[in-house]
Design an enzyme around this catalytic site. Sequence first.
Site, PDB file in Angstrom:
ATOM      1  N   VAL A 174      62.925  85.448 120.019  1.00  0.00           N
ATOM      2  CA  VAL A 174      61.842  86.105 119.188  1.00  0.00           C
ATOM      3  C   VAL A 174      61.625  84.947 118.060  1.00  0.00           C
ATOM      4  O   VAL A 174      60.318  84.375 117.965  1.00  0.00           O
ATOM      5  CB  VAL A 174      61.904  87.261 118.684  1.00  0.00           C
ATOM      6  CG1 VAL A 174      60.738  87.873 117.997  1.00  0.00           C
ATOM      7  CG2 VAL A 174      62.196  88.411 119.817  1.00  0.00           C
ATOM      8  N   LYS A 225      65.734  96.482 115.331  1.00  0.00           N
ATOM      9  CA  LYS A 225      65.430  98.157 115.404  1.00  0.00           C
ATOM     10  C   LYS A 225      67.057  98.662 114.912  1.00  0.00           C
ATOM     11  O   LYS A 225      67.126 100.032 114.261  1.00  0.00           O
ATOM     12  CB  LYS A 225      65.094  98.783 116.365  1.00  0.00           C
ATOM     13  CG  LYS A 225      65.689  98.002 117.829  1.00  0.00           C
ATOM     14  CD  LYS A 225      64.860  96.947 118.519  1.00  0.00           C
ATOM     15  CE  LYS A 225      64.962  95.995 118.897  1.00  0.00           C
ATOM     16  NZ  LYS A 225      64.741  95.592 120.280  1.00  0.00           N
ATOM     17  N   GLU A 236      57.054  96.285 112.240  1.00  0.00           N
ATOM     18  CA  GLU A 236      56.121  96.738 113.383  1.00  0.00           C
ATOM     19  C   GLU A 236      56.770  96.348 114.714  1.00  0.00           C
ATOM     20  O   GLU A 236      56.779  97.040 115.603  1.00  0.00           O
ATOM     21  CB  GLU A 236      54.626  96.049 113.306  1.00  0.00           C
ATOM     22  CG  GLU A 236      53.871  96.316 114.373  1.00  0.00           C
ATOM     23  CD  GLU A 236      53.512  97.787 114.577  1.00  0.00           C
ATOM     24  OE1 GLU A 236      52.898  98.145 113.781  1.00  0.00           O
ATOM     25  OE2 GLU A 236      54.053  98.118 115.763  1.00  0.00           O
ATOM     26  N   VAL A 253      59.538  98.249 117.024  1.00  0.00           N
ATOM     27  CA  VAL A 253      59.245  99.340 118.150  1.00  0.00           C
ATOM     28  C   VAL A 253      58.102  98.992 118.843  1.00  0.00           C
ATOM     29  O   VAL A 253      57.109  98.644 118.479  1.00  0.00           O
ATOM     30  CB  VAL A 253      59.013 100.513 117.320  1.00  0.00           C
ATOM     31  CG1 VAL A 253      58.636 101.705 118.200  1.00  0.00           C
ATOM     32  CG2 VAL A 253      60.098 101.167 116.583  1.00  0.00           C
ATOM     33  N   GLY A 311      57.461  96.228 120.766  1.00  0.00           N
ATOM     34  CA  GLY A 311      57.159  94.833 121.223  1.00  0.00           C
ATOM     35  C   GLY A 311      55.914  94.674 120.547  1.00  0.00           C
ATOM     36  O   GLY A 311      55.725  94.696 119.351  1.00  0.00           O
ATOM     37  N   ILE A 359      52.906  96.241 120.833  1.00  0.00           N
ATOM     38  CA  ILE A 359      52.190  97.052 120.810  1.00  0.00           C
ATOM     39  C   ILE A 359      52.042  97.640 119.035  1.00  0.00           C
ATOM     40  O   ILE A 359      53.001  97.707 118.577  1.00  0.00           O
ATOM     41  CB  ILE A 359      52.392  98.599 121.331  1.00  0.00           C
ATOM     42  CG1 ILE A 359      52.589  98.236 122.928  1.00  0.00           C
ATOM     43  CG2 ILE A 359      51.592  99.616 121.217  1.00  0.00           C
ATOM     44  CD1 ILE A 359      53.259  99.402 123.487  1.00  0.00           C
ATOM     45  N   GLY A 384      63.678  87.356 128.786  1.00  0.00           N
ATOM     46  CA  GLY A 384      63.684  87.440 127.313  1.00  0.00           C
ATOM     47  C   GLY A 384      63.462  88.714 126.818  1.00  0.00           C
ATOM     48  O   GLY A 384      63.376  89.153 125.726  1.00  0.00           O
ATOM     49  N   ASP A 394      69.062 101.108 122.345  1.00  0.00           N
ATOM     50  CA  ASP A 394      67.586 100.657 122.051  1.00  0.00           C
ATOM     51  C   ASP A 394      66.628 101.579 121.874  1.00  0.00           C
ATOM     52  O   ASP A 394      65.825 101.408 120.723  1.00  0.00           O
ATOM     53  CB  ASP A 394      67.364  99.339 122.806  1.00  0.00           C
ATOM     54  CG  ASP A 394      66.284  98.582 122.315  1.00  0.00           C
ATOM     55  OD1 ASP A 394      66.221  97.764 121.545  1.00  0.00           O
ATOM     56  OD2 ASP A 394      64.919  98.759 122.815  1.00  0.00           O
ATOM     57  N   LYS A 443      64.796 103.045 118.224  1.00  0.00           N
ATOM     58  CA  LYS A 443      63.337 103.106 118.127  1.00  0.00           C
ATOM     59  C   LYS A 443      62.907 104.296 117.937  1.00  0.00           C
ATOM     60  O   LYS A 443      61.829 104.506 116.971  1.00  0.00           O
ATOM     61  CB  LYS A 443      62.577 102.429 119.517  1.00  0.00           C
ATOM     62  CG  LYS A 443      62.801 100.933 119.413  1.00  0.00           C
ATOM     63  CD  LYS A 443      62.559 100.398 120.930  1.00  0.00           C
ATOM     64  CE  LYS A 443      62.676  98.837 121.112  1.00  0.00           C
ATOM     65  NZ  LYS A 443      62.484  98.306 122.309  1.00  0.00           N
TER      66      LYS A 443
HETATM   67  P1  NAP Z   1      68.606  86.109 120.124  1.00  0.00           P
HETATM   68  O1  NAP Z   1      67.784  85.417 121.232  1.00  0.00           O
HETATM   69  O2  NAP Z   1      70.042  86.520 120.561  1.00  0.00           O
HETATM   70  O3  NAP Z   1      68.362  85.307 118.851  1.00  0.00           O
HETATM   71  C1  NAP Z   1      69.123  85.769 117.771  1.00  0.00           C
HETATM   72  C2  NAP Z   1      69.182  84.281 116.875  1.00  0.00           C
HETATM   73  O4  NAP Z   1      69.923  84.610 115.489  1.00  0.00           O
HETATM   74  C3  NAP Z   1      69.848  83.386 117.524  1.00  0.00           C
HETATM   75  O5  NAP Z   1      68.891  82.034 116.875  1.00  0.00           O
HETATM   76  C4  NAP Z   1      71.146  82.900 116.559  1.00  0.00           C
HETATM   77  O6  NAP Z   1      71.661  81.885 116.311  1.00  0.00           O
HETATM   78  C5  NAP Z   1      70.895  83.509 115.407  1.00  0.00           C
HETATM   79  N1  NAP Z   1      71.748  84.141 114.544  1.00  0.00           N
HETATM   80  C6  NAP Z   1      72.630  85.311 115.075  1.00  0.00           C
HETATM   81  N2  NAP Z   1      73.526  85.457 114.159  1.00  0.00           N
HETATM   82  C7  NAP Z   1      73.552  84.498 113.177  1.00  0.00           C
HETATM   83  C8  NAP Z   1      74.281  84.207 112.201  1.00  0.00           C
HETATM   84  N3  NAP Z   1      75.270  85.095 111.600  1.00  0.00           N
HETATM   85  N4  NAP Z   1      74.062  83.342 111.318  1.00  0.00           N
HETATM   86  C9  NAP Z   1      72.770  82.707 111.540  1.00  0.00           C
HETATM   87  N5  NAP Z   1      72.090  82.735 112.857  1.00  0.00           N
HETATM   88  C10 NAP Z   1      72.428  83.854 113.346  1.00  0.00           C
HETATM   89  O7  NAP Z   1      67.689  87.602 119.930  1.00  0.00           O
HETATM   90  P2  NAP Z   1      66.088  88.044 120.096  1.00  0.00           P
HETATM   91  O8  NAP Z   1      66.013  88.459 121.455  1.00  0.00           O
HETATM   92  O9  NAP Z   1      65.323  86.832 119.451  1.00  0.00           O
HETATM   93  O10 NAP Z   1      66.283  89.074 119.115  1.00  0.00           O
HETATM   94  C11 NAP Z   1      66.232  89.021 117.852  1.00  0.00           C
HETATM   95  C12 NAP Z   1      65.699  90.459 117.018  1.00  0.00           C
HETATM   96  O11 NAP Z   1      64.420  90.878 117.572  1.00  0.00           O
HETATM   97  C13 NAP Z   1      66.647  91.523 117.261  1.00  0.00           C
HETATM   98  O12 NAP Z   1      66.957  92.468 116.317  1.00  0.00           O
HETATM   99  C14 NAP Z   1      65.851  92.143 118.869  1.00  0.00           C
HETATM  100  O13 NAP Z   1      66.194  93.668 118.822  1.00  0.00           O
HETATM  101  C15 NAP Z   1      64.428  92.022 118.302  1.00  0.00           C
HETATM  102  N6  NAP Z   1      63.429  92.514 119.227  1.00  0.00           N
HETATM  103  C16 NAP Z   1      63.790  91.606 120.331  1.00  0.00           C
HETATM  104  C17 NAP Z   1      62.619  91.659 121.387  1.00  0.00           C
HETATM  105  C18 NAP Z   1      62.645  90.727 122.548  1.00  0.00           C
HETATM  106  O14 NAP Z   1      61.782  91.049 123.365  1.00  0.00           O
HETATM  107  N7  NAP Z   1      63.656  89.979 122.853  1.00  0.00           N
HETATM  108  C19 NAP Z   1      61.551  92.326 121.058  1.00  0.00           C
HETATM  109  C20 NAP Z   1      61.475  93.224 119.947  1.00  0.00           C
HETATM  110  C21 NAP Z   1      62.511  93.090 119.090  1.00  0.00           C
HETATM  111  P3  NAP Z   1      71.744  80.579 117.535  1.00  0.00           P
HETATM  112  O15 NAP Z   1      70.526  80.513 118.453  1.00  0.00           O
HETATM  113  O16 NAP Z   1      72.209  79.441 117.187  1.00  0.00           O
HETATM  114  O17 NAP Z   1      73.017  81.337 118.528  1.00  0.00           O
HETATM  115  N1  HSE Z   2      65.337  94.786 124.601  1.00  0.00           N
HETATM  116  C1  HSE Z   2      64.193  95.438 124.072  1.00  0.00           C
HETATM  117  C2  HSE Z   2      63.414  96.110 125.153  1.00  0.00           C
HETATM  118  C3  HSE Z   2      63.287  94.428 123.409  1.00  0.00           C
HETATM  119  O1  HSE Z   2      63.976  95.397 126.204  1.00  0.00           O
HETATM  120  O2  HSE Z   2      62.593  96.831 125.080  1.00  0.00           O
HETATM  121  C4  HSE Z   2      62.134  94.891 122.765  1.00  0.00           C
HETATM  122  O3  HSE Z   2      62.350  95.805 121.743  1.00  0.00           O
END
Ligand code: NAP
Ligand code: HSE
Length: 431
Positions: A14, A104, A128, A131, A133, A135, A186, A200, A204
């Site tokens: 993200v 979340k 926002e 919960v 993505g 939407i 992703g 998850d 939410k």
């Molecule tokens: P991700 O790909 O695992 O990215 C996490 C990032 O945080 C990485 O860049 C990591 O660094 C960094 N990080 C983690 N711990 C750290 C620390 N202690 N110090 C410094 N940097 C740190 O996760 P993501 O999928 O982007 O998700 C991020 C957030 O968005 C989560 O809360 C997730 O629930 C939420 N979210 C995700 C989605 C989705 O579709 N993926 C949708 C809605 C919400 P490195 O890159 O160096 O490892």
């Molecule tokens: N892992 C979450 C999902 C990302 O699959 O819905 C969006 O919050």
Amino acid sequence: MRTVRIGLLGLGVVGSAVAKAMLDDRGMADRSGVRLELAKVAVRDLSKRRVVNLPAGLLTTDPAEVVNDPNIEVVVELMGGEHPAFDLISSALSSGKHVVTANKEVLAKRGDALLAAAAEAGKRLVYEASVGGGIPILNPISDDLLANRIESVRAIINGTTNYILTRMSSEGAAYDAVLADAQQLGYAEADPTADVDGFDALYKIAILGRLAFGASAPVDVIHREGIGRIDARDFRYADELGFTIKLIAAAQRTADGLLLRVHPSLIPLDVPMASVNGAMNMVEVVGDLVGPLWLQGAGAGPSPTASAVLGDVLRVARGIDGPGPSGSASIAAIPVAPMSGHVCQYYIRLTAADRPGVLARIAKVLGDAAISIRSVIQMDTDATSGSADLVIMTHSALEANMQEAASRLRGLDVVVELDNLIRVESYGPTA
Ligand code: NAP
Ligand code: HSE
């Protein structure tokens, strides 16, 4: 045009999409009237290959450099998890920064404390993207729908599980392979058991419960089941009965308080939720004035999530106030109701001995628990073991009675296995 300096915690799936959308010239500044400047980005590993090219010198491995930078006005937390996100968000707020997050887990577990910290600091904490993505759902509930008493929220709210269930249902695809695809695209959390085991979706629905109903529910009191027990036969049998299967998260007012639940459900094929496929999500909100609303869109993935994150960043950067998701503290609190009081129809799949008298014994267990049978179908039979798949659909029954009956069914010598017990979502009057 005012320039607002942004600090990013996390540059993963993200975070990279957010950084890219900020750095690309997509006309965002012209549309919004503010220019966002990416000032600092904290990551864990400086040597990792990134999908976005950042200007030199922005990366740090010390998140304190982001939350303590006096020139940063808005901190965007995209690291995920409870720790160290909780401390970093708290520090950012107390050092006078607004915070935008998609996390979340930290909001569900520690949201009360974080919202109180934001109120005390006089700063915004908005979320926002946590919960649904892409939407828009939290801002509409706390703004456009504020005149409504929300009666219920029911949703397909996890993109990963919906993607997996869709492909299992349409292609008979194997669970592990589809999960790997969801990770590659992703959609999945860093630890995908959070998706498939229902955590998850639980986080939410806890956020929605707090925002829309004022329910402060400890996450461990919310009923949660994941998708691990669903197999290809359930899709086939459900389809024969006119249903599909989705992971549902729901919050509904009952006489005992707010019932919050996450579990797979049979969904009638002719309602809108049945056609929500892949990583799409749908949130059904029922308000006393507006009636039912259905909001649908991409529930996971980098770009849709970046859309929600940046919507919040721009709202804060433009100084747009109004209640925002932080305003829920003013809603009268509501207690959390126990799952044992839930009433619904059930789909029961069991493997039973294929011989006379078996059905009567099963029916007696259900009858003794005040559960009325709607239909029984003998599906696949196995001549070698002398057993058959029985699918029983019940009329509406009390959850406590159903669990009691399930435990007695498991104890019957004619029942080889109670393979699955799936609730049926009700749309309109129940039978
Ligand atoms: P991700 O790909 O695992 O990215 C996490 C990032 O945080 C990485 O860049 C990591 O660094 C960094 N990080 C983690 N711990 C750290 C620390 N202690 N110090 C410094 N940097 C740190 O996760 P993501 O999928 O982007 O998700 C991020 C957030 O968005 C989560 O809360 C997730 O629930 C939420 N979210 C995700 C989605 C989705 O579709 N993926 C949708 C809605 C919400 P490195 O890159 O160096 O490892
Ligand atoms: N892992 C979450 C999902 C990302 O699959 O819905 C969006 O919050």
